[in-house]
Design a protein around this motif. Structure first.
Motif, mmCIF file in Angstrom:
data_model
loop_
_atom_site.group_PDB
_atom_site.id
_atom_site.type_symbol
_atom_site.label_atom_id
_atom_site.label_comp_id
_atom_site.label_asym_id
_atom_site.label_seq_id
_atom_site.Cartn_x
_atom_site.Cartn_y
_atom_site.Cartn_z
ATOM 1 N N LEU A 1 -1.257 -7.127 11.351
ATOM 2 C CA LEU A 1 -1.868 -7.820 10.221
ATOM 3 C C LEU A 1 -3.012 -8.723 10.680
ATOM 4 O O LEU A 1 -4.052 -8.810 10.018
ATOM 5 C CB LEU A 1 -0.822 -8.640 9.470
ATOM 6 C CG LEU A 1 0.193 -7.824 8.658
ATOM 7 C CD1 LEU A 1 1.303 -8.728 8.146
ATOM 8 C CD2 LEU A 1 -0.477 -7.094 7.507
ATOM 9 N N TYR B 1 -1.332 -13.719 4.531
ATOM 10 C CA TYR B 1 0.025 -13.183 4.452
ATOM 11 C C TYR B 1 1.032 -14.201 4.949
ATOM 12 O O TYR B 1 0.697 -15.166 5.629
ATOM 13 C CB TYR B 1 0.141 -11.890 5.266
ATOM 14 C CG TYR B 1 -0.073 -12.084 6.747
ATOM 15 C CD1 TYR B 1 0.992 -12.374 7.599
ATOM 16 C CD2 TYR B 1 -1.343 -11.985 7.309
ATOM 17 C CE1 TYR B 1 0.791 -12.565 8.953
ATOM 18 C CE2 TYR B 1 -1.547 -12.168 8.655
ATOM 19 C CZ TYR B 1 -0.473 -12.464 9.479
ATOM 20 O OH TYR B 1 -0.678 -12.660 10.815
ATOM 21 N N ARG B 2 2.276 -13.963 4.596
ATOM 22 C CA ARG B 2 3.420 -14.718 5.106
ATOM 23 C C ARG B 2 4.496 -13.714 5.479
ATOM 24 O O ARG B 2 4.674 -12.688 4.813
ATOM 25 C CB ARG B 2 3.970 -15.694 4.069
ATOM 26 C CG ARG B 2 3.033 -16.839 3.726
ATOM 27 C CD ARG B 2 2.859 -17.790 4.899
ATOM 28 N NE ARG B 2 2.032 -18.923 4.577
ATOM 29 C CZ ARG B 2 0.723 -18.996 4.732
ATOM 30 N NH1 ARG B 2 0.071 -17.946 5.194
ATOM 31 N NH2 ARG B 2 0.051 -20.084 4.449
ATOM 32 N N GLN C 1 -7.060 -8.809 9.572
ATOM 33 C CA GLN C 1 -7.779 -9.981 9.077
ATOM 34 C C GLN C 1 -9.198 -10.047 9.623
ATOM 35 O O GLN C 1 -10.082 -10.609 8.988
ATOM 36 C CB GLN C 1 -7.029 -11.260 9.475
ATOM 37 C CG GLN C 1 -5.796 -11.519 8.644
ATOM 38 C CD GLN C 1 -5.131 -12.823 9.022
ATOM 39 O OE1 GLN C 1 -4.948 -13.129 10.198
ATOM 40 N NE2 GLN C 1 -4.755 -13.602 8.017
ATOM 41 N N GLY D 1 1.485 -10.406 0.956
ATOM 42 C CA GLY D 1 0.081 -10.498 1.332
ATOM 43 C C GLY D 1 -0.845 -10.654 0.147
ATOM 44 O O GLY D 1 -0.519 -10.249 -0.976
ATOM 45 N N ALA E 1 -3.843 -4.318 -1.990
ATOM 46 C CA ALA E 1 -2.821 -4.717 -1.018
ATOM 47 C C ALA E 1 -1.970 -3.519 -0.596
ATOM 48 O O ALA E 1 -1.422 -3.501 0.511
ATOM 49 C CB ALA E 1 -1.942 -5.822 -1.592
ATOM 50 N N GLU F 1 4.097 -7.144 -1.938
ATOM 51 C CA GLU F 1 5.058 -7.357 -0.862
ATOM 52 C C GLU F 1 5.458 -6.017 -0.263
ATOM 53 O O GLU F 1 5.381 -4.978 -0.917
ATOM 54 C CB GLU F 1 6.344 -8.038 -1.373
ATOM 55 C CG GLU F 1 6.141 -9.266 -2.215
ATOM 56 C CD GLU F 1 5.979 -8.956 -3.685
ATOM 57 O OE1 GLU F 1 6.613 -8.027 -4.196
ATOM 58 O OE2 GLU F 1 5.173 -9.654 -4.329
ATOM 59 N N TRP G 1 -0.547 -2.220 3.329
ATOM 60 C CA TRP G 1 0.786 -1.763 3.744
ATOM 61 C C TRP G 1 0.719 -0.346 4.299
ATOM 62 O O TRP G 1 1.448 -0.014 5.228
ATOM 63 C CB TRP G 1 1.771 -1.823 2.580
ATOM 64 C CG TRP G 1 1.823 -3.127 1.868
ATOM 65 C CD1 TRP G 1 1.989 -3.319 0.532
ATOM 66 C CD2 TRP G 1 1.716 -4.443 2.431
ATOM 67 N NE1 TRP G 1 1.973 -4.653 0.231
ATOM 68 C CE2 TRP G 1 1.809 -5.371 1.370
ATOM 69 C CE3 TRP G 1 1.525 -4.934 3.731
ATOM 70 C CZ2 TRP G 1 1.747 -6.751 1.568
ATOM 71 C CZ3 TRP G 1 1.448 -6.312 3.923
ATOM 72 C CH2 TRP G 1 1.565 -7.199 2.862
ATOM 73 N N VAL H 1 7.151 -9.017 4.147
ATOM 74 C CA VAL H 1 5.788 -9.553 4.189
ATOM 75 C C VAL H 1 5.251 -9.640 2.769
ATOM 76 O O VAL H 1 5.442 -8.725 1.969
ATOM 77 C CB VAL H 1 4.852 -8.644 5.030
ATOM 78 C CG1 VAL H 1 3.479 -9.285 5.176
ATOM 79 C CG2 VAL H 1 5.447 -8.328 6.384
ATOM 80 N N GLU I 1 -1.995 -9.374 -4.972
ATOM 81 C CA GLU I 1 -0.789 -9.702 -4.220
ATOM 82 C C GLU I 1 0.186 -8.541 -4.252
ATOM 83 O O GLU I 1 0.275 -7.817 -5.242
ATOM 84 C CB GLU I 1 -0.134 -10.950 -4.830
ATOM 85 C CG GLU I 1 1.060 -11.472 -4.078
ATOM 86 C CD GLU I 1 2.367 -10.807 -4.477
ATOM 87 O OE1 GLU I 1 3.359 -10.998 -3.766
ATOM 88 O OE2 GLU I 1 2.398 -10.080 -5.488
#
Length: 199
Positions: free
Chosen positions: A175, A70-71, A179, A56, A145, A20, A149, A54, A18
């Motif tokens: 993004l 992701y969010r 995926q 992820g 991750a 960000e 980025w 973000v 994880e």
């Protein structure tokens, strides 16, 4: 890979990394081609405030396709809005990942203060299916991750979004494309030097 993480993989769990990142309306700079003597200029409106945050997860399990979840959180500079991802948002993402992929999860992340907060520790303890490991301090090269980025920022280079909504759309589109490229995600893992195949 450390023995405890090796054992987790041998048990058939999903391993999650994880991290960000964030992007504001000012695009990252990158080199580009231009006719000799004509320096390219990217015009930025500079109007208003906007930032896209973000979080992820790069998800891997031997024998399975590598996943990216992701969010996105949009910040418009309004009073009272959520300024970033906190324990509640992290927990919702982990719950969604668990619901989608099932089984036990092993989460690897950095020593960000939000990850070490009392509320986050309580959220982790409430999820019996979740085991958490922390990366060493100042070791982004061990987190796949970070590769996500890097590719995202290169894709946004020299693109001047007019507003935060357009920036959000660009981030989500890039993004989403990642995926559907599990080989790219596997490359991010390989770049860390980790080997996920059982011995």
């Amino acid at each position: 890979m450390a023995g405890d993480k090796r054992a987790a993989l041998d048990l058939g769990t999903w391993l999650y990394w994880e991290d960000e990142c964030g992007q504001n309306l000012r695009p990252p700079q990158a080199r580009t081609w231009a006719p000799c003597g004509r320096t390219p200029v990217v015009t930025v409106t500079g109007k208003g405030y906007g930032r896209v945050a973000v979080v992820g997860l790069v998800c891997a399990k031997p024998g399975q396709r590598t996943r990216l979840m992701y969010r996105v959180l949009v910040r418009r500079g309004q009073p009272g809005e959520v300024k970033g991802f906190g324990p509640a948002q992290f927990a919702r993402l982990l719950d969604a990942a668990h619901a989608q992929l099932g089984g036990r999860l092993v989460l690897v992340w950095d020593n960000d203060r939000r990850h070490l907060s009392r509320a986050m520790r309580a959220a982790i303890e409430a999820r019996a299916w979740l085991t958490v490991f922390r990366l060493p301090a100042y070791a982004p090269e061990l987190n796949p991750a970070e590769g996500v980025w890097s590719v995202l920022k290169r894709g946004l280079a020299n693109l001047a979004a007019h507003d935060v909504d357009q920036l959000t759309m660009l981030v989500k589109t890039k993004l989403k494309r990642m995926q559907y490229r599990p080989a790219l995600l596997d490359g991010f893992i390989a770049q860390t030097g980790l080997i996920l195949e059982p011995l």
